[in-house]
Design a protein around this motif. Structure first.
Motif, mmCIF file in Angstrom:
data_model
loop_
_atom_site.group_PDB
_atom_site.id
_atom_site.type_symbol
_atom_site.label_atom_id
_atom_site.label_comp_id
_atom_site.label_asym_id
_atom_site.label_seq_id
_atom_site.Cartn_x
_atom_site.Cartn_y
_atom_site.Cartn_z
ATOM 1 N N TRP A 118 -3.921 17.371 0.273
ATOM 2 C CA TRP A 118 -4.412 15.912 0.098
ATOM 3 C C TRP A 118 -3.726 14.869 0.114
ATOM 4 O O TRP A 118 -2.371 14.994 -0.114
ATOM 5 N N LEU A 119 -4.136 13.426 0.409
ATOM 6 C CA LEU A 119 -3.305 12.306 0.542
ATOM 7 C C LEU A 119 -4.345 11.297 -0.418
ATOM 8 O O LEU A 119 -5.352 11.053 0.140
ATOM 9 N N LEU A 120 -3.571 10.869 -1.224
ATOM 10 C CA LEU A 120 -4.281 9.719 -2.049
ATOM 11 C C LEU A 120 -3.696 8.290 -1.712
ATOM 12 O O LEU A 120 -2.306 8.186 -1.698
ATOM 13 N N THR A 121 -4.468 7.103 -1.252
ATOM 14 C CA THR A 121 -3.877 6.060 -0.861
ATOM 15 C C THR A 121 -4.457 5.108 -1.845
ATOM 16 O O THR A 121 -5.519 4.706 -2.172
ATOM 17 N N GLY A 122 -3.676 4.028 -2.073
ATOM 18 C CA GLY A 122 -4.005 2.851 -2.655
ATOM 19 C C GLY A 122 -3.438 1.460 -2.018
ATOM 20 O O GLY A 122 -2.313 1.623 -1.697
ATOM 21 N N PHE A 123 -4.116 0.578 -1.776
ATOM 22 C CA PHE A 123 -3.601 -0.718 -1.252
ATOM 23 C C PHE A 123 -4.095 -2.062 -1.793
ATOM 24 O O PHE A 123 -5.404 -1.911 -2.251
ATOM 25 N N VAL A 124 -3.496 -2.981 -1.845
ATOM 26 C CA VAL A 124 -3.934 -4.332 -2.301
ATOM 27 C C VAL A 124 -3.424 -5.378 -1.240
ATOM 28 O O VAL A 124 -2.435 -5.187 -0.689
ATOM 29 N N SER A 125 -3.986 -6.602 -1.147
ATOM 30 C CA SER A 125 -3.972 -7.658 -0.229
ATOM 31 C C SER A 125 -4.170 -9.017 -1.120
ATOM 32 O O SER A 125 -5.228 -9.230 -1.587
ATOM 33 N N PHE A 126 -3.398 -9.840 -0.865
ATOM 34 C CA PHE A 126 -3.556 -11.228 -1.059
ATOM 35 C C PHE A 126 -3.298 -12.209 0.001
ATOM 36 O O PHE A 126 -2.159 -12.221 0.369
ATOM 37 N N ARG A 127 -4.091 -12.869 0.384
ATOM 38 C CA ARG A 127 -3.760 -13.661 1.637
ATOM 39 C C ARG A 127 -4.586 -14.987 1.619
ATOM 40 O O ARG A 127 -5.923 -14.817 1.403
ATOM 41 N N ASN A 128 -4.213 -16.189 2.283
ATOM 42 C CA ASN A 128 -4.711 -17.274 2.723
ATOM 43 C C ASN A 128 -5.466 -16.995 4.099
ATOM 44 O O ASN A 128 -4.929 -16.317 4.841
ATOM 45 N N GLN A 129 -6.628 -17.568 4.400
ATOM 46 C CA GLN A 129 -7.219 -17.386 5.640
ATOM 47 C C GLN A 129 -7.704 -18.818 6.215
ATOM 48 O O GLN A 129 -8.114 -19.693 5.317
ATOM 49 N N GLY A 133 0.805 -1.272 0.024
ATOM 50 C CA GLY A 133 0.014 0.013 -0.039
ATOM 51 C C GLY A 133 0.921 1.333 0.054
ATOM 52 O O GLY A 133 2.054 0.992 0.410
ATOM 53 N N ALA A 134 0.433 2.247 -0.609
ATOM 54 C CA ALA A 134 1.313 3.664 -0.590
ATOM 55 C C ALA A 134 0.192 4.750 -0.417
ATOM 56 O O ALA A 134 -0.819 4.581 -0.917
ATOM 57 N N SER A 135 0.872 5.843 -0.010
ATOM 58 C CA SER A 135 -0.069 7.056 0.054
ATOM 59 C C SER A 135 0.860 8.097 -0.486
ATOM 60 O O SER A 135 2.021 8.368 0.079
ATOM 61 N N TRP A 136 0.102 8.896 -1.185
ATOM 62 C CA TRP A 136 0.909 10.272 -1.842
ATOM 63 C C TRP A 136 0.352 11.377 -1.468
ATOM 64 O O TRP A 136 -0.814 11.659 -1.338
ATOM 65 N N LYS A 137 1.563 12.597 -1.134
ATOM 66 C CA LYS A 137 0.729 13.747 -1.052
ATOM 67 C C LYS A 137 0.604 14.434 -2.197
ATOM 68 O O LYS A 137 1.339 14.349 -3.340
ATOM 69 N N TRP A 138 -0.566 15.264 -2.197
ATOM 70 C CA TRP A 138 -0.741 16.015 -3.189
ATOM 71 C C TRP A 138 -1.334 17.503 -2.710
ATOM 72 O O TRP A 138 -2.150 17.616 -2.127
ATOM 73 N N LYS A 139 -0.574 18.429 -3.153
ATOM 74 C CA LYS A 139 -0.723 19.986 -3.010
ATOM 75 C C LYS A 139 -1.052 20.129 -1.477
ATOM 76 O O LYS A 139 -1.897 20.867 -0.899
ATOM 77 N N ASN A 140 -0.162 19.544 -0.664
ATOM 78 C CA ASN A 140 0.040 19.609 0.695
ATOM 79 C C ASN A 140 -1.065 19.085 1.489
ATOM 80 O O ASN A 140 -1.044 18.354 2.662
#
Length: 636
Positions: free
Chosen positions: A244-255, A235-242
């Motif tokens: 704003w914060l845009l975040t995207g994340f992915v997950s793959f796991r057994n349960q 997952g990652a978060s990017w600052k935008w114009k001080n």
């Protein structure tokens, strides 16, 4: 989390708003006042200057000293490979629990009866073991590795030929230009007020109200030994114009899950793989999750939008009962939510509204209003509505139910330290459940809860606390004529605590607790507990030791008492005690040159009303239970 922050405190002269907001005892206004004081008067030279911060009281200052230090205002070093190697902090530690009682799951199986007892026999030895390693460079880079074997799980044998039963690895990078956060491996995600995604830890309603209107802090590393409540991927978060914060994340796991005819009937979350039935459920399903969040952090307004989509490789379909008719079902789940926080003078309006997939199309909403006439006084009103059909697998928000559905409620609370040495917290709450609940075979039930807590410090060395709580909730009741009724179940609790430190190296604490549980106009049971502990520091020997004892007497399980028990570093216990008996514990910490720490904990529980303890594979013959734990840590 707090133990880790105390181990790596913030420099008060360079601390940020985001860092201070990790401390649950600081209100938004107090965070603002601390930052303003440092900005206005320049770098602090002593933590005693904190008394100059507007609204600072004794308790807040005492707590804060554990998490901050006075350092150079330009202490942060530039990122370079040389500095990464030279100025990092590393530590490795190992913990083991050694059994002193034989449990039924480890007993020898009688000759010729292997098949009969196979389902109740643990596969591994009775020792618990975990190993951890952590690397940290300032507040910018974290690397952690961990491995754990629970008692009863095999070690380098059978299905664990690679050693431990659970491995955990995570990497987190903070504040590299526009990159706000990057997490790899195992991590957790929390956004808004938990109606869509919240994997953080919460202490519920009894803690400071300042945390109730604080939104989740996005992505963070996962270092816990809990084997269920995490994501695995990136997952990652990017600052935008001080702002704003845009975040995207992915997950793959057994349960872990119980699977019947390609349908998931239950998701297993305890992390144990000790018995045959546990192995049959291990890693039987696969989950894929994709999520995103957009956050705006303004001076007078904060807001965010969260969307999470996850899918299982099998259909989630619990065996239907009345109470679980609207539990999450299917393969695909989609949730979106909008959260907000608006500052208006002495008022703060905050909340979140979320919806689930189109199949149900139901909503959950939480809205709260906080009024703070002065820094150390807050009046809060929280209204919530969680539709009985709302479905979210990763929601964890403010509420009475463990699941975020089938609930409406109104909460009104007051917290104040208007007097310098007295702090009050009280609240009242009313809740309503439209549908059936577990162990409640009736629709449209209501309940209420009330709490009053006062803490008083007449001297710097003396603290007292008294708390009374009342809860009334409907529950099934079976009378002598075998007819089942749904009646109010009332639980009252009175707690008194006194802490005295006549010397800086000596601390004495005494706790008295009374619990009364009753079914409306029918049965009542009472429970008592009296506990005391003494902690002694011996700086000359780099030694710290403590001894504590608890006497308890309850009429049955309904009047059980809960007592906090100090554990080893990064561990604690909330003991549930019922029946008649005593509990004794002894701990010792030895610190050699602030690099090598050795800890030991011994415990003994003696029951006066039974000849066996626990049941099934955990059963112990006799009325005494012993436990012994060791931990060693090396820092450099």
């Amino acid at each position: 989390n707090l133990s880790e922050l105390a181990e790596h405190p913030f420099n008060i002269n360079t601390v940020t708003k985001e860092e201070l907001e990790q401390l649950p005892f600081l209100s938004d206004k107090m965070v603002e006042n601390i930052l303003y004081y440092v900005y206005k008067y320049g770098p602090l030279v002593s933590l005693n200057e904190l008394w100059g911060v507007e609204g600072m009281d004794k308790q807040t200052q005492t707590f804060l000293k554990d998490f901050v230090y006075v350092g150079n205002s330009v202490e942060k070093r530039a990122f370079s490979w040389k500095n990464l190697w030279k100025y990092n902090k590393q530590e490795v530690w190992m913990r083991t629990d050694i059994p002193l009682n034989e449990k039924a799951g480890y007993a020898d199986i009688p000759l010729g009866e292997e098949e009969k007892f196979a389902s109740k026999r643990y596969y591994g030895d009775p020792y618990y073991l975990n190993l951890r390693y952590k690397y940290q460079f300032q507040q910018k880079i974290y690397v952690s590795l961990a491995a754990e074997k629970d008692a009863g799980e095999p070690f380098f044998s059978l299905y664990n030929r690679k050693g431990f039963d659970f491995y955990n690895a995570s990497v987190q990078l903070n504040d590299f230009g526009k990159l706000h956060t990057l997490v790899l491996g195992n991590y957790k995600a929390s956004f808004g007020y938990g109606l869509v995604m919240n994997m953080g830890f919460s202490m519920g309603k009894y803690t400071s109200f300042s945390t109730l209107n604080r939104a989740g802090k996005g992505l963070s590393k996962y270092t816990s030994m809990n084997e269920a409540n995490y994501l695995q991927g990136a997952g990652a978060s990017w600052k935008w114009k001080n702002r704003w914060l845009l975040t995207g994340f992915v997950s793959f796991r057994n349960q872990d899950a119980t699977v019947d005819n390609e349908c998931i009937t239950t998701l297993k979350t305890d992390g144990y793989h000790r018995l045959k039935k546990d192995i049959e459920k291990k890693n039987t399903v696969f989950n894929t999750l994709v999520g995103s969040n957009l956050t705006y952090d303004g001076k007078y307004f904060e807001g965010g939008f969260t969307a999470v989509y996850n899918v299982f490789n099998k259909v989630l379909n619990p065996v239907e009962r009345l109470y679980n008719r609207y539990y999450p079902r299917g393969r695909y789940f989609y949730n979106v939510g909008v959260n907000y926080k608006w500052y208006r003078g002495k008022f703060v309006f905050s909340g979140e509204t979320a919806g689930d997939k189109d199949k149900q199309g139901k909503i959950a909403t939480l809205n709260q209003l906080t009024y703070s006439p002065i820094v150390n006084t807050s009046l809060i009103v929280i209204n919530r509505y969680y539709d009985k059909k709302y479905q979210s697998l990763y929601a964890n928000g403010f509420g009475e139910n463990s699941r975020l559905q089938n609930e409406m409620g109104l909460f009104i609370g007051l917290e104040t330290s208007l007097l310098s040495r007295i702090k009050l917290l009280c609240y009242g709450e009313f809740f309503y459940f439209p549908w059936y609940r577990y162990l409640v075979d009736k629709k449209k039930t209501i309940g209420m809860e009330g709490v009053f807590q006062a803490s008083y410090s007449p001297l710097n060395s003396l603290d007292m606390l008294i708390k009374y709580s009342y809860k009334n909730k409907a529950k099934n009741y079976q009378d002598t004529e075998e007819s089942k009724l749904v009646l109010p179940n009332i639980r009252q609790r009175l707690h008194y605590q006194l802490t005295y430190s006549p010397l800086s190296v000596l601390r004495w604490k005494t706790v008295v607790e009374y619990v009364r549980s009753e079914v409306w106009k029918r049965e009542a049971s009472n429970g008592w507990a009296l506990g005391s502990s003494v902690k002694v520091d011996i700086p000359r020997l780099s030694l710290r030791t403590s001894l504590s004892g608890i006497w308890f007497h309850t009429q049955d399980y309904a009047s059980r008492v809960y007592m906090y028990e100090k554990g080893l570093l990064y561990a604690f216990s909330m003991m549930s005690l019922y029946g008649r008996g005593e509990r004794w514990t002894w701990t010792m910490d030895y610190n050699w040159k602030k690099r090598l720490t050795f800890q030991v904990k011994w415990g003994w529980t003696h029951y006066r009303d039974r000849s066996t303890i626990s049941s099934g594979a955990e059963e112990i013959q006799g009325n005494n239970k012993y436990d012994l734990q060791f931990q060693i840590r090396l820092k450099w």
